[in-house]
Design a protein around this motif. Structure first.
Motif, PDB file in Angstrom:
ATOM      1  N   UNK A 192       0.823  -1.207   0.000  1.00 40.93           N
ATOM      2  CA  UNK A 192       0.000   0.000   0.000  1.00 40.93           C
ATOM      3  C   UNK A 192       0.854   1.253   0.000  1.00 40.93           C
ATOM      4  N   UNK A 193       0.333   2.300  -0.638  1.00 43.54           N
ATOM      5  CA  UNK A 193       1.012   3.583  -0.622  1.00 43.54           C
ATOM      6  C   UNK A 193       0.808   4.300   0.701  1.00 43.54           C
ATOM      7  N   UNK A 194       1.385   5.495   0.799  1.00 46.13           N
ATOM      8  CA  UNK A 194       1.270   6.313   2.003  1.00 46.13           C
ATOM      9  C   UNK A 194       0.743   7.691   1.634  1.00 46.13           C
TER      10      UNK A 194
ATOM     11  N   UNK B 240       1.527   8.741  -2.048  1.00 42.26           N
ATOM     12  CA  UNK B 240       2.919   8.508  -2.432  1.00 42.26           C
ATOM     13  C   UNK B 240       3.194   7.013  -2.530  1.00 42.26           C
ATOM     14  N   UNK B 241       3.767   6.605  -3.662  1.00 47.00           N
ATOM     15  CA  UNK B 241       4.142   5.219  -3.909  1.00 47.00           C
ATOM     16  C   UNK B 241       5.658   5.162  -4.056  1.00 47.00           C
ATOM     17  N   UNK B 242       6.314   4.506  -3.111  1.00 50.75           N
ATOM     18  CA  UNK B 242       7.776   4.423  -3.098  1.00 50.75           C
ATOM     19  C   UNK B 242       8.189   2.965  -3.270  1.00 50.75           C
ATOM     20  N   UNK B 243       9.020   2.688  -4.256  1.00 44.40           N
ATOM     21  CA  UNK B 243       9.472   1.327  -4.512  1.00 44.40           C
ATOM     22  C   UNK B 243      10.974   1.209  -4.265  1.00 44.40           C
ATOM     23  N   UNK B 244      11.383   0.007  -3.857  1.00 43.57           N
ATOM     24  CA  UNK B 244      12.783  -0.279  -3.560  1.00 43.57           C
ATOM     25  C   UNK B 244      13.119  -1.665  -4.086  1.00 43.57           C
ATOM     26  N   UNK B 245      14.362  -2.072  -3.932  1.00 42.24           N
ATOM     27  CA  UNK B 245      14.755  -3.441  -4.283  1.00 42.24           C
ATOM     28  C   UNK B 245      13.944  -4.442  -3.478  1.00 42.24           C
TER      29      UNK B 245
ATOM     30  N   UNK C 128       4.241  -1.043  -5.491  1.00 38.98           N
ATOM     31  CA  UNK C 128       3.265  -0.559  -4.526  1.00 38.98           C
ATOM     32  C   UNK C 128       1.958  -0.297  -5.255  1.00 38.98           C
ATOM     33  N   UNK C 129       0.842  -0.443  -4.527  1.00 34.64           N
ATOM     34  CA  UNK C 129      -0.467  -0.231  -5.130  1.00 34.64           C
ATOM     35  C   UNK C 129      -1.489   0.071  -4.049  1.00 34.64           C
ATOM     36  N   UNK C 130      -2.376   1.009  -4.331  1.00 32.43           N
ATOM     37  CA  UNK C 130      -3.497   1.320  -3.446  1.00 32.43           C
ATOM     38  C   UNK C 130      -4.779   1.304  -4.258  1.00 32.43           C
TER      39      UNK C 130
ATOM     40  N   UNK D 240     -12.451  -3.562  -7.894  1.00 34.23           N
ATOM     41  CA  UNK D 240     -11.599  -2.529  -7.306  1.00 34.23           C
ATOM     42  C   UNK D 240     -10.841  -1.798  -8.412  1.00 34.23           C
ATOM     43  N   UNK D 241     -10.562  -0.538  -8.165  1.00 34.33           N
ATOM     44  CA  UNK D 241      -9.718   0.247  -9.059  1.00 34.33           C
ATOM     45  C   UNK D 241      -8.640   0.921  -8.219  1.00 34.33           C
ATOM     46  N   UNK D 242      -7.527   1.254  -8.828  1.00 32.63           N
ATOM     47  CA  UNK D 242      -6.469   1.896  -8.062  1.00 32.63           C
ATOM     48  C   UNK D 242      -5.284   2.267  -8.922  1.00 32.63           C
ATOM     49  N   UNK D 243      -4.235   2.677  -8.223  1.00 34.10           N
ATOM     50  CA  UNK D 243      -3.001   3.119  -8.861  1.00 34.10           C
ATOM     51  C   UNK D 243      -1.845   2.284  -8.324  1.00 34.10           C
ATOM     52  N   UNK D 244      -0.972   1.836  -9.219  1.00 32.22           N
ATOM     53  CA  UNK D 244       0.215   1.086  -8.804  1.00 32.22           C
ATOM     54  C   UNK D 244       1.458   1.759  -9.372  1.00 32.22           C
ATOM     55  N   UNK D 245       2.599   1.372  -8.812  1.00 30.73           N
ATOM     56  CA  UNK D 245       3.889   1.796  -9.347  1.00 30.73           C
ATOM     57  C   UNK D 245       4.823   0.608  -9.310  1.00 30.73           C
ATOM     58  N   UNK D 246       5.462   0.328 -10.450  1.00 27.88           N
ATOM     59  CA  UNK D 246       6.390  -0.796 -10.547  1.00 27.88           C
ATOM     60  C   UNK D 246       7.447  -0.473 -11.602  1.00 27.88           C
TER      61      UNK D 246
END
Length: 235
Positions: free
Chosen positions: A59-61, A75-80, A85-87, A190-196
């Protein structure tokens, strides 16, 4: 990029929609301009979050970082360690046909960074699937600005549909026709936003997410820095 998204977003089909536990008293009416989570805050997430068993910790923050207004963003923050992330928000089993017919804007405002629309559906004409689960995905341009995916021909599905291979790009209208073929009725759960992002590490801030007439403002008014995760906070 698409290959990675397909791998991640089809895990939910193996776990089944039952992997998401809907809390008691959730509003089952389809999302619209009148049935709408207009503001999501650290105190009241208004149904935005991530409770899917295959997406633990994604989940994002809510953050004080501004995108268009002055009250913060998602905010969607991705790391190794957390490359995706997705909300999401419940769509109340909105018929996919209504979403296409209504032809309302599918927009969000974003900072520079990688972000995708995620539309989770069931009831689609998916071979070998008992619930017809798949995710419809659209990837926004990397640059900052407002996106509108409603009429784009760059949507794709995480599972094959009749006449449309998995991952092949098409319009929502074409995907609907394939999903609803042979008497099927596809609904948006459901609908939402992801970052990858392809390089795994990244950050993107999103605000004013508009789906079927409902626009949500992510707000962190009067506070600095990032707030807690929206994990497990569907209504």
């Amino acid at each position: 990029m698409k290959r990675n998204l397909i791998r991640v977003t089809t895990i939910g089909a193996a776990l089944g929609v039952a992997g998401f536990i809907a809390p008691a008293g959730a509003n089952a009416a389809p999302v619209s301009d009148t049935n709408c989570a207009k503001v999501s805050t650290p105190v009241d997430a208004a149904g935005w979050g991530n409770m899917f068993g295959d997406e633990q910790g994604q989940a994002g923050k809510l953050s004080a970082t501004n995108v268009v207004d002055r009250d913060g963003s998602l905010e969607l923050v991705t790391t190794e360690q957390t490359p995706r992330q997705a909300s999401y928000h419940s769509a109340g089993d909105l018929p996919l046909a209504d979403l296409v017919k209504n032809n309302k804007a599918l927009t969000f405002e974003k900072s520079a960074g990688q972000a995708n629309w995620q539309i989770r559906v069931t009831g689609a004409n998916v071979a070998g699937s008992s619930d017809g689960f798949l995710t419809l995905v659209w990837t926004a341009p990397e640059g900052a600005g407002e996106t509108n995916a409603a009429s784009s021909d760059q949507w794709w599905a995480t599972r094959a549909l009749p006449g449309i291979e998995r991952g092949a790009t098409a319009t929502l209208k074409d995907l609907l026709a394939a999903a609803n073929s042979e008497g099927h009725t596809t609904v948006v759960n459901h609908y939402g936003i992801s970052s990858q992002p392809e390089n795994k590490a990244g950050k993107v801030n999103v605000d004013n997410v508009s789906f079927n007439g409902c626009t949500t403002n992510f707000a962190a008014t009067g506070a600095g820095g990032a707030f807690g995760s929206l994990e497990n906070v569907f209504p």
